[in-house]
Design a protein around this motif. Structure first.
Motif, PDB file in Angstrom:
ATOM      1  N   LEU A  57       0.849  -1.189   0.000  1.00  0.00           N
ATOM      2  CA  LEU A  57       0.000   0.000   0.000  1.00  0.00           C
ATOM      3  C   LEU A  57       0.880   1.233   0.000  1.00  0.00           C
ATOM      4  CD1 LEU A  57      -2.715   1.561   0.380  1.00  0.00           C
ATOM      5  CD2 LEU A  57      -2.401   1.239   2.841  1.00  0.00           C
ATOM      6  N   VAL A  58       0.593   2.153  -0.901  1.00  0.00           N
ATOM      7  CA  VAL A  58       1.232   3.470  -0.875  1.00  0.00           C
ATOM      8  C   VAL A  58       0.109   4.491  -0.861  1.00  0.00           C
ATOM      9  CG1 VAL A  58       2.745   5.111  -2.044  1.00  0.00           C
ATOM     10  CG2 VAL A  58       3.296   2.664  -2.091  1.00  0.00           C
ATOM     11  N   ALA A  59       0.132   5.346   0.156  1.00  0.00           N
ATOM     12  CA  ALA A  59      -0.877   6.399   0.297  1.00  0.00           C
ATOM     13  C   ALA A  59      -0.156   7.711   0.536  1.00  0.00           C
ATOM     14  CB  ALA A  59      -1.820   6.079   1.460  1.00  0.00           C
ATOM     15  N   ALA A  60      -0.821   8.807   0.177  1.00  0.00           N
ATOM     16  CA  ALA A  60      -0.199  10.116   0.328  1.00  0.00           C
ATOM     17  C   ALA A  60      -1.240  11.162   0.714  1.00  0.00           C
ATOM     18  CB  ALA A  60       0.482  10.537  -0.974  1.00  0.00           C
ATOM     19  N   ALA A  61      -0.739  12.189   1.379  1.00  0.00           N
ATOM     20  CA  ALA A  61      -1.566  13.342   1.746  1.00  0.00           C
ATOM     21  C   ALA A  61      -0.715  14.587   1.601  1.00  0.00           C
ATOM     22  CB  ALA A  61      -2.052  13.215   3.193  1.00  0.00           C
ATOM     23  N   SER A  62      -1.362  15.691   1.222  1.00  0.00           N
ATOM     24  CA  SER A  62      -0.650  16.968   1.211  1.00  0.00           C
ATOM     25  C   SER A  62      -1.542  18.022   1.848  1.00  0.00           C
ATOM     26  CB  SER A  62      -0.250  17.381  -0.205  1.00  0.00           C
ATOM     27  OG  SER A  62      -1.384  17.670  -0.986  1.00  0.00           O
ATOM     28  N   ALA A  63      -0.876  19.000   2.450  1.00  0.00           N
ATOM     29  CA  ALA A  63      -1.577  20.063   3.170  1.00  0.00           C
ATOM     30  C   ALA A  63      -0.641  21.256   3.292  1.00  0.00           C
ATOM     31  CB  ALA A  63      -1.986  19.579   4.562  1.00  0.00           C
ATOM     32  N   PRO A  64      -1.199  22.410   3.613  1.00  0.00           N
ATOM     33  CA  PRO A  64      -0.331  23.558   3.843  1.00  0.00           C
ATOM     34  C   PRO A  64       0.667  23.324   4.982  1.00  0.00           C
ATOM     35  CG  PRO A  64      -2.574  24.287   3.478  1.00  0.00           C
ATOM     36  CD  PRO A  64      -2.610  22.780   3.605  1.00  0.00           C
ATOM     37  N   HIS A  65       0.257  22.547   6.007  1.00  0.00           N
ATOM     38  CA  HIS A  65       1.098  22.298   7.179  1.00  0.00           C
ATOM     39  C   HIS A  65       1.093  20.816   7.518  1.00  0.00           C
ATOM     40  CE1 HIS A  65       1.240  26.618   7.674  1.00  0.00           C
ATOM     41  NE2 HIS A  65      -0.084  26.620   7.529  1.00  0.00           N
ATOM     42  N   ARG A  66       2.128  20.348   8.185  1.00  0.00           N
ATOM     43  CA  ARG A  66       2.312  18.913   8.399  1.00  0.00           C
ATOM     44  C   ARG A  66       1.300  18.257   9.327  1.00  0.00           C
ATOM     45  NH1 ARG A  66       6.259  21.482  11.225  1.00  0.00           N
ATOM     46  NH2 ARG A  66       6.353  21.041  13.457  1.00  0.00           N
ATOM     47  N   ALA A  67       0.875  18.908  10.391  1.00  0.00           N
ATOM     48  CA  ALA A  67       0.010  18.254  11.377  1.00  0.00           C
ATOM     49  C   ALA A  67      -1.281  17.735  10.752  1.00  0.00           C
ATOM     50  CB  ALA A  67      -0.299  19.207  12.532  1.00  0.00           C
ATOM     51  N   GLU A  68      -1.922  18.552   9.934  1.00  0.00           N
ATOM     52  CA  GLU A  68      -3.170  18.104   9.320  1.00  0.00           C
ATOM     53  C   GLU A  68      -2.924  17.001   8.301  1.00  0.00           C
ATOM     54  OE1 GLU A  68      -5.006  21.553   7.430  1.00  0.00           O
ATOM     55  OE2 GLU A  68      -3.026  22.278   6.885  1.00  0.00           O
ATOM     56  N   ALA A  69      -1.783  17.023   7.624  1.00  0.00           N
ATOM     57  CA  ALA A  69      -1.464  15.968   6.662  1.00  0.00           C
ATOM     58  C   ALA A  69      -1.214  14.647   7.388  1.00  0.00           C
ATOM     59  CB  ALA A  69      -0.257  16.361   5.817  1.00  0.00           C
ATOM     60  N   PHE A  70      -0.475  14.672   8.503  1.00  0.00           N
ATOM     61  CA  PHE A  70      -0.241  13.454   9.283  1.00  0.00           C
ATOM     62  C   PHE A  70      -1.567  12.854   9.751  1.00  0.00           C
ATOM     63  CE2 PHE A  70       4.236  14.854  10.109  1.00  0.00           C
ATOM     64  CZ  PHE A  70       4.869  13.670   9.753  1.00  0.00           C
ATOM     65  N   ALA A  71      -2.440  13.676  10.301  1.00  0.00           N
ATOM     66  CA  ALA A  71      -3.722  13.185  10.829  1.00  0.00           C
ATOM     67  C   ALA A  71      -4.584  12.587   9.713  1.00  0.00           C
ATOM     68  CB  ALA A  71      -4.466  14.315  11.536  1.00  0.00           C
ATOM     69  N   ALA A  72      -4.663  13.257   8.587  1.00  0.00           N
ATOM     70  CA  ALA A  72      -5.492  12.764   7.476  1.00  0.00           C
ATOM     71  C   ALA A  72      -4.927  11.469   6.902  1.00  0.00           C
ATOM     72  CB  ALA A  72      -5.601  13.829   6.386  1.00  0.00           C
ATOM     73  N   LEU A  73      -3.624  11.376   6.780  1.00  0.00           N
ATOM     74  CA  LEU A  73      -3.016  10.176   6.226  1.00  0.00           C
ATOM     75  C   LEU A  73      -3.223   8.990   7.169  1.00  0.00           C
ATOM     76  CD1 LEU A  73      -1.439   8.973   3.890  1.00  0.00           C
ATOM     77  CD2 LEU A  73       0.671   9.667   5.035  1.00  0.00           C
ATOM     78  N   GLU A  74      -3.098   9.213   8.456  1.00  0.00           N
ATOM     79  CA  GLU A  74      -3.336   8.118   9.403  1.00  0.00           C
ATOM     80  C   GLU A  74      -4.792   7.645   9.342  1.00  0.00           C
ATOM     81  OE1 GLU A  74      -2.563   6.779  13.989  1.00  0.00           O
ATOM     82  OE2 GLU A  74      -2.567   8.921  13.533  1.00  0.00           O
ATOM     83  N   ARG A  75      -5.739   8.580   9.292  1.00  0.00           N
ATOM     84  CA  ARG A  75      -7.153   8.191   9.192  1.00  0.00           C
ATOM     85  C   ARG A  75      -7.405   7.411   7.904  1.00  0.00           C
ATOM     86  NH1 ARG A  75      -7.995  13.426  11.107  1.00  0.00           N
ATOM     87  NH2 ARG A  75      -8.431  14.125   8.991  1.00  0.00           N
ATOM     88  N   LEU A  76      -6.829   7.862   6.806  1.00  0.00           N
ATOM     89  CA  LEU A  76      -7.033   7.178   5.530  1.00  0.00           C
ATOM     90  C   LEU A  76      -6.496   5.749   5.584  1.00  0.00           C
ATOM     91  CD1 LEU A  76      -7.847   7.067   2.554  1.00  0.00           C
ATOM     92  CD2 LEU A  76      -5.598   8.055   2.009  1.00  0.00           C
ATOM     93  N   VAL A  77      -5.289   5.558   6.062  1.00  0.00           N
ATOM     94  CA  VAL A  77      -4.697   4.220   6.104  1.00  0.00           C
ATOM     95  C   VAL A  77      -5.515   3.302   7.007  1.00  0.00           C
ATOM     96  CG1 VAL A  77      -2.666   2.903   6.823  1.00  0.00           C
ATOM     97  CG2 VAL A  77      -2.383   4.980   5.461  1.00  0.00           C
ATOM     98  N   GLU A  78      -5.977   3.785   8.141  1.00  0.00           N
ATOM     99  CA  GLU A  78      -6.807   2.966   9.029  1.00  0.00           C
ATOM    100  C   GLU A  78      -8.128   2.590   8.361  1.00  0.00           C
ATOM    101  OE1 GLU A  78      -6.094   1.449  11.938  1.00  0.00           O
ATOM    102  OE2 GLU A  78      -4.064   2.189  11.557  1.00  0.00           O
ATOM    103  N   ARG A  79      -8.737   3.513   7.669  1.00  0.00           N
ATOM    104  CA  ARG A  79      -9.986   3.199   6.960  1.00  0.00           C
ATOM    105  C   ARG A  79      -9.759   2.153   5.876  1.00  0.00           C
ATOM    106  NH1 ARG A  79     -14.036   7.780   5.234  1.00  0.00           N
ATOM    107  NH2 ARG A  79     -15.056   5.880   4.520  1.00  0.00           N
ATOM    108  N   ILE A  80      -8.688   2.298   5.133  1.00  0.00           N
ATOM    109  CA  ILE A  80      -8.383   1.318   4.084  1.00  0.00           C
ATOM    110  C   ILE A  80      -8.230  -0.067   4.703  1.00  0.00           C
ATOM    111  CG2 ILE A  80      -6.629   0.572   2.422  1.00  0.00           C
ATOM    112  CD1 ILE A  80      -6.152   3.626   1.882  1.00  0.00           C
ATOM    113  N   LYS A  81      -7.480  -0.152   5.774  1.00  0.00           N
ATOM    114  CA  LYS A  81      -7.246  -1.437   6.430  1.00  0.00           C
ATOM    115  C   LYS A  81      -8.556  -2.074   6.894  1.00  0.00           C
ATOM    116  CE  LYS A  81      -4.836  -3.593  10.218  1.00  0.00           C
ATOM    117  NZ  LYS A  81      -3.505  -3.823  10.667  1.00  0.00           N
TER     118      LYS A  81
END
Length: 137
Positions: A92-116
């Protein structure tokens, strides 16, 4: 916003394609997650994995990416591989982008957990001792 990238494929995942799907001039943070086949699980040596998917897996993956993108307002993408994978291969390769890192980290973690938890893709682990077992059925 760019076209949604959410696919289930039977070949090596192109990291650059996943990254390109989320990059934007206004985004100072681009995060990538690589789920890599490891050589052990539960104290047992693993030599390979086989991933299989339900016919609706790609549609459900796209729903996860789209709904998390809408929820967060961020650019997200994911590709999951199926078929026979070796140790070190990306499943699995997933990616997120955002103006700042904190929101990108949170969104990417939620996405990976949902996929799983929501996308019907199952793996069969092949152990060093010759045994195998399905995970996620």
């Amino acid at each position: 916003m760019s076209e949604l990238l959410a696919r289930v494929i039977d070949m090596s995942i192109d990291d650059a394609e996943v990254r390109a799907a989320v990059e934007a001039d206004e985004c100072g943070a681009v995060l990538m997650f690589h789920g890599i086949v490891r050589d052990h699980d539960g104290g047992r040596g693993v030599r390979a994995l086989d991933y299989r998917s339900h016919p609706e897996a790609e549609r459900l993956l796209a729903e996860c990416v789209a709904s998390e993108g809408e929820r967060s307002g961020l650019r997200l993408a994911a590709i999951h591989r199926v078929g026979s994978l070796r140790i070190g291969d990306a499943a699995l390769v997933a990616a997120a982008s955002a103006p700042h890192r904190a929101e990108a980290f949170a969104a990417l973690e939620r996405l990976v957990e949902r996929i799983k938890h929501e996308v019907p893709i199952w793996k069969r682990q092949h152990f060093d001792d010759g045994a195998s077992e399905w995970v996620g059925l």
